[in-house]
Design an enzyme around this catalytic site. Structure first.
Site, PDB file in Angstrom:
ATOM      1  N   CYS A  89       0.813  -1.221   0.000  1.00 16.51           N
ATOM      2  CA  CYS A  89       0.000   0.000   0.000  1.00 16.51           C
ATOM      3  C   CYS A  89       0.841   1.263   0.000  1.00 16.51           C
ATOM      4  O   CYS A  89       0.693   2.121  -0.866  1.00 16.51           O
ATOM      5  CB  CYS A  89      -0.954   0.000   1.186  1.00 16.51           C
ATOM      6  N   HIS A  90       1.699   1.405   0.986  1.00 17.55           N
ATOM      7  CA  HIS A  90       2.443   2.657   1.093  1.00 17.55           C
ATOM      8  C   HIS A  90       3.934   2.423   1.244  1.00 17.55           C
ATOM      9  O   HIS A  90       4.672   3.294   1.688  1.00 17.55           O
ATOM     10  CB  HIS A  90       1.894   3.510   2.234  1.00 17.55           C
ATOM     11  N   GLY A  91       4.369   1.198   0.921  1.00 21.49           N
ATOM     12  CA  GLY A  91       5.800   0.932   0.794  1.00 21.49           C
ATOM     13  C   GLY A  91       6.582   0.728   2.076  1.00 21.49           C
ATOM     14  O   GLY A  91       7.793   0.912   2.076  1.00 21.49           O
TER      15      GLY A  91
ATOM     16  N   TYR B 252      -5.859  11.967  -0.528  1.00 21.30           N
ATOM     17  CA  TYR B 252      -5.026  10.776  -0.368  1.00 21.30           C
ATOM     18  C   TYR B 252      -3.568  11.129  -0.658  1.00 21.30           C
ATOM     19  O   TYR B 252      -2.651  10.684   0.034  1.00 21.30           O
ATOM     20  CB  TYR B 252      -5.530   9.699  -1.334  1.00 21.30           C
TER      21      TYR B 252
END
Lengths: 182, 410
Positions: free
Chosen positions: A146-148, B295
């Site tokens: 998702c966000h590494g 986001y």
């Protein structure tokens, strides 16, 4: 006036509580809170994913290389120095042995829930190279899609936005190869 | 409007009813005779478009509920049943799904219109703030609606967004467990989201009534930004603006129908046609397009708590906009420097949306940070300073003068 208002206020607060509390996990959800795992079914270098309390639970049979890689990391290099192990007290250091059970270092049992926003990290196979630990080994550990966020072979956060190491749930050994989680 | 109504019932039944409930007079005063600036352009039609979209979403939603099952084992299949078996189910679901996107397209245009023409300035601050609250409730409603089909994006979107609350210091974990009704997004979560997704549109309808009430106290702003000075500046709402809004609504519905019939999944994500799997996260998760700028802001901050704070602040800062903009001139048409910064801000918002759709790697990270910084600088530095430094162009003497001068030029 004041007394009536105060009684009404207390009454409203008391009535509000059941309506707030009903949203917490109910008895059926709480009852599903333990599972048994047979570790003999997990070959060395492999990992299984089970479901515990609705979340993925990783059980990895680590190789010697993975254990040594995790042991060689100085505590000062860790982003989160807390073991995050529910079986130890909070504040214990995130050494490799504090992430597992001493003498059973090959079995790493932890939640597959990224501590950033809850995605399931992918295990890095030896085929896929990620620079998980800069300057040391290039394989092993976990990578969150998702966000590494990147976790090492002891499930400790090393890089990315996640603030904490992957949580080790409460568990204990029932026999040499069997554990109960929860 | 205050004061006595021009409505005078003539029939005995009309008089009898009027003395007991003067609703006919109320509708006549507010929906027909209401004095409206005569120079409103088509950017002012989006309020009417939004009201229509809210009604479309409520009607299609109520129909969908007749066929949908809110349970983790049946939700995905019940949506597939709506698509394949229910008579015209495909049409009603595609209307609802694309209706959400259309609702956001219209609300963004409506908000940018308010920003350009200074519609948030005194005496319309409360009107603007109710609008911001409507926007927040819309976002919550759309988020919970997106969870209901119980596809992979539904599930992981729900998990990531509810996990934002785990960033709250000390009580974060209790709050997320309470929101979920368990230790993860699961059946209790789906059930409560369904309940709230049904409730919130009616809350929105109530807020819209407050929004229109707050609008009808000072009356409409207009492209010149100057106040109405007399009857020569206005026309009655009906038939002038019922017709103009009506025409705009028809054009907007044609645009909407193009998506419903020719690209129903264009704005969606194909991964949501895979049933939810709590043990596997899709490779690239991203929210629906209307959340992407926020986001991007969330991801631009490398710290969990501050990322969440920045994301919420980027929306809540709109509540302070009436006081951050220090210029006393409302309309951007008379503010030459503001006009440039306004369009830069629009482009920055769109660019943030683009960054939000990309994986957080390489130059996207850097650009995300630059654009996030600019987003806040626009509100905190540029708007307060511009009001003090900029020399606005001379304002017309009245709305009527401006209209007549433009007519002469033409």
């Amino acid at each position: 006036m004041v007394a009536t208002g105060a009684v009404a206020g207390v009454g409203a607060a008391l009535v509000a509580w059941p309506f707030i509390s009903q949203m917490n996990p109910d008895a059926a959800v709480l009852a599903l809170a333990t599972i048994e795992v047979d570790l003999a079914s997990v070959p060395e270098g492999q990992e299984i994913t089970l479901k515990w309390r609705g979340n993925p639970l990783f059980v990895r049979h680590r190789t010697k290389k993975e254990i040594e890689a995790a042991k060689s990391v100085p505590i000062a290099d860790l982003k989160d120095p807390d073991a995050r192990n529910a079986n130890l007290k909070s504040g214990d250091q995130a050494t490799d042995v504090n992430r597992v059970v001493g003498g059973k270092e090959q079995f790493l049992v932890m939640m597959g829930v990224c501590t950033h926003l809850g995605c399931v990290p992918d295990a890095n196979s030896s085929l896929k190279e990620f620079a998980v630990l800069e300057g040391s080994i290039k394989t092993g550990g976990w990578f969150c899609p998702c966000h590494g966020s990147q976790y090492d072979t002891a499930g400790r956060i090393r890089k990315g936005p996640a603030p904490e190491n992957l949580a080790v749930p409460p568990y204990k050994y029932l026999s040499d190869t069997k554990i109960v989680v929860g | 409007m205050s004061g006595s109504s021009k409505y005078q019932p003539t029939s005995p039944v009309g008089k009898w009813f009027h003395e007991r409930l003067p609703i006919v007079a109320f509708v006549k005063d507010h929906a027909m005779d209401f004095p409206t600036p005569k120079n409103l352009n088509y950017w002012w039609t989006f309020g009417g478009i939004l009201a229509v979209m809210l009604v479309v979403q409520i009607i299609t939603g109520i129909v969908l509920v007749m066929h949908y099952t809110p349970h983790v084992d049946f939700a995905f299949n019940s949506v597939e049943q709506i698509m394949r078996d229910v008579n015209y189910g495909w049409l009603i679901r595609y209307m609802h799904m694309n209706g959400a996107s259309m609702f956001f397209i219209a609300v963004y245009i409506h908000m940018f219109r308010g920003m350009y023409f200074g519609s948030y300035k005194a005496p319309r601050e409360v009107l603007w703030m109710i609008g911001v609250i409507i926007y927040l409730v819309m976002m919550a409603t759309a988020f919970m609606g997106y969870v209901l089909p119980w596809g992979q994006m539904s599930f992981w979107g729900a998990k990531v967004i509810t996990n934002l609350f785990s960033a709250i210091p000390f009580v974060g974990d209790f709050v997320t467990t309470w929101l979920w009704g368990g230790y993860s997004v699961d059946n209790p979560t789906l059930n409560r989201f369904f309940s709230l997704h049904y409730l919130l549109p009616f809350v929105l309808a109530g807020l819209v009534i407050l929004h229109i009430w707050a609008l009808h106290v000072p009356g409409n702003n207009n492209p010149t930004g100057i106040a109405v000075k007399g009857p020569q500046d206005t026309v009655p709402f009906h038939p002038y603006y019922t017709m103009k809004d009506g025409f705009a609504i028809v054009v907007f519905l044609i645009f909407y129908a193009l998506f419903v019939f020719y690209g129903p999944n264009y704005m969606g994500d194909a991964v949501n046609y895979v049933p939810a799997n709590p043990l596997s996260t899709p490779a690239h998760i991203k929210p629906e397009w209307y959340y992407l700028p926020f986001y991007a802001i969330l991801r631009s901050i490398p710290d969990k708590l501050f990322g969440v704070i920045a994301m919420f602040s980027s929306i809540l800062i709109l509540l302070a906009l009436p006081w951050l903009d220090t210029s006393r001139v409302r309309s951007g048409n008379y503010r030459p420097i503001f006009k440039g910064f306004f369009w830069v801000f629009v482009i920055v918002c769109i660019a943030l949306g683009f960054i939000g759709s990309k994986p957080p790697e390489g130059s996207y990270v850097l650009w995300g940070r630059i654009l996030t910084a600019y987003y806040f600088i626009h509100f905190i530095v540029i708007l307060p300073l511009l009001g003090l430094l900029e020399t606005p162009k001379p304002l017309p003497a009245s709305i009527s003068d401006d209209v007549l001068a433009k007519a002469k030029l033409a």
